[in-house]
Design a protein around this motif. Sequence first.
Motif, mmCIF file in Angstrom:
data_model
loop_
_atom_site.group_PDB
_atom_site.id
_atom_site.type_symbol
_atom_site.label_atom_id
_atom_site.label_comp_id
_atom_site.label_asym_id
_atom_site.label_seq_id
_atom_site.Cartn_x
_atom_site.Cartn_y
_atom_site.Cartn_z
ATOM 1 N N ASP A 292 -8.249 -1.579 -2.301
ATOM 2 C CA ASP A 292 -7.318 -1.342 -3.411
ATOM 3 C C ASP A 292 -7.175 0.150 -3.695
ATOM 4 O O ASP A 292 -6.067 0.639 -3.950
ATOM 5 C CB ASP A 292 -7.791 -2.074 -4.670
ATOM 6 N N ALA A 293 -8.289 0.890 -3.640
ATOM 7 C CA ALA A 293 -8.239 2.338 -3.885
ATOM 8 C C ALA A 293 -7.402 3.035 -2.814
ATOM 9 O O ALA A 293 -6.640 3.964 -3.129
ATOM 10 C CB ALA A 293 -9.657 2.907 -3.922
ATOM 11 N N THR A 294 -7.519 2.591 -1.578
ATOM 12 C CA THR A 294 -6.726 3.169 -0.487
ATOM 13 C C THR A 294 -5.239 2.932 -0.721
ATOM 14 O O THR A 294 -4.417 3.838 -0.547
ATOM 15 C CB THR A 294 -7.174 2.585 0.872
ATOM 16 N N LEU A 295 -4.903 1.736 -1.126
ATOM 17 C CA LEU A 295 -3.506 1.402 -1.422
ATOM 18 C C LEU A 295 -2.964 2.323 -2.522
ATOM 19 O O LEU A 295 -1.858 2.861 -2.404
ATOM 20 C CB LEU A 295 -3.423 -0.071 -1.848
ATOM 21 N N ARG A 296 -3.772 2.528 -3.571
ATOM 22 C CA ARG A 296 -3.363 3.415 -4.667
ATOM 23 C C ARG A 296 -3.214 4.857 -4.188
ATOM 24 O O ARG A 296 -2.213 5.511 -4.487
ATOM 25 C CB ARG A 296 -4.392 3.367 -5.808
ATOM 26 N N LYS A 297 -4.213 5.351 -3.444
ATOM 27 C CA LYS A 297 -4.179 6.749 -2.976
ATOM 28 C C LYS A 297 -2.974 7.016 -2.086
ATOM 29 O O LYS A 297 -2.445 8.124 -2.060
ATOM 30 C CB LYS A 297 -5.461 7.083 -2.223
ATOM 31 N N MET A 298 -2.544 6.000 -1.360
ATOM 32 C CA MET A 298 -1.385 6.174 -0.477
ATOM 33 C C MET A 298 -0.060 5.972 -1.221
ATOM 34 O O MET A 298 1.007 6.099 -0.629
ATOM 35 C CB MET A 298 -1.488 5.222 0.720
ATOM 36 N N GLY A 299 -0.147 5.628 -2.512
ATOM 37 C CA GLY A 299 1.055 5.422 -3.311
ATOM 38 C C GLY A 299 1.821 4.173 -2.922
ATOM 39 O O GLY A 299 3.043 4.127 -3.080
ATOM 40 N N LEU A 300 1.116 3.155 -2.449
ATOM 41 C CA LEU A 300 1.788 1.956 -1.939
ATOM 42 C C LEU A 300 1.685 0.742 -2.862
ATOM 43 O O LEU A 300 2.128 -0.344 -2.495
ATOM 44 C CB LEU A 300 1.247 1.606 -0.549
ATOM 45 N N GLU A 301 1.104 0.922 -4.051
ATOM 46 C CA GLU A 301 1.091 -0.188 -5.007
ATOM 47 C C GLU A 301 2.534 -0.524 -5.362
ATOM 48 O O GLU A 301 3.352 0.359 -5.584
ATOM 49 C CB GLU A 301 0.325 0.195 -6.268
ATOM 50 N N GLY A 302 2.854 -1.800 -5.368
ATOM 51 C CA GLY A 302 4.219 -2.224 -5.634
ATOM 52 C C GLY A 302 5.093 -2.254 -4.389
ATOM 53 O O GLY A 302 6.199 -2.773 -4.414
ATOM 54 N N THR A 303 4.576 -1.711 -3.296
ATOM 55 C CA THR A 303 5.300 -1.728 -2.018
ATOM 56 C C THR A 303 4.609 -2.664 -1.039
ATOM 57 O O THR A 303 5.267 -3.449 -0.354
ATOM 58 C CB THR A 303 5.364 -0.304 -1.409
ATOM 59 N N ILE A 304 3.292 -2.566 -0.983
ATOM 60 C CA ILE A 304 2.483 -3.400 -0.091
ATOM 61 C C ILE A 304 1.434 -4.134 -0.923
ATOM 62 O O ILE A 304 0.855 -3.563 -1.846
ATOM 63 C CB ILE A 304 1.762 -2.554 0.987
ATOM 64 N N GLN A 305 1.194 -5.369 -0.585
ATOM 65 C CA GLN A 305 0.139 -6.170 -1.196
ATOM 66 C C GLN A 305 -0.836 -6.542 -0.078
ATOM 67 O O GLN A 305 -0.418 -6.769 1.058
ATOM 68 C CB GLN A 305 0.746 -7.433 -1.810
ATOM 69 N N ILE A 306 -2.114 -6.589 -0.393
ATOM 70 C CA ILE A 306 -3.109 -6.940 0.618
ATOM 71 C C ILE A 306 -3.838 -8.203 0.184
ATOM 72 O O ILE A 306 -4.422 -8.260 -0.901
ATOM 73 C CB ILE A 306 -4.101 -5.784 0.857
ATOM 74 N N ALA A 307 -3.770 -9.212 1.042
ATOM 75 C CA ALA A 307 -4.484 -10.470 0.815
ATOM 76 C C ALA A 307 -5.733 -10.460 1.688
ATOM 77 O O ALA A 307 -5.747 -9.880 2.774
ATOM 78 C CB ALA A 307 -3.592 -11.658 1.162
#
Length: 183
Positions: free
Chosen positions: A90-105
Amino acid sequence: MNVIGLTRAWIERAVIGLNLCPFARVPYVKERIRYCVSHSVSSGDLLQDLRVELQRLVDSPVQEIETTLLIHPQCLNDFLEYNDFLGDVDATLRKMGLEGTIQIASFHPQYQFAETGPDDLSNATNQSPFPMLHLLREDSIDRAVETMPNPERIYAANIETLENLGAMGWQDLQAQCKADVRE
């Protein structure tokens, strides 16, 4: 070990065959799923693989790659370690600015939801042949949800399906997946 073959058999028999994810059929049939097998043995190396695959997904047209399965058979085989690792994901997703663009299951052979026992069949909805992270485009999810009359019923329907299948049926399905790969 045929990691991609067994993963594809699981998608065909469990995910699509049992309709555990009603959105999976289209990208599977259109061959828009990227299967990436990580050879990482450490969580740090796996995070680097995750960053690469997230960027690849964002940079690729949806007609080529709609979703990615980052399969990591040699890393985080203990479910509790894997579960702890999801905070880093989740932190990686945030750091890359991809929240709201990519979801990880998240999927794991020993997946266990909070407040369930290890043998609870509801866990099977997220039990895969290998530990894996499923990278999904939010736009694809939104489009798929719009086509469903009651998307909030998916989880309850999955539990009902698995309870009807039973523990022996789930074990048989997993054995069939392995047999499919040997054929």
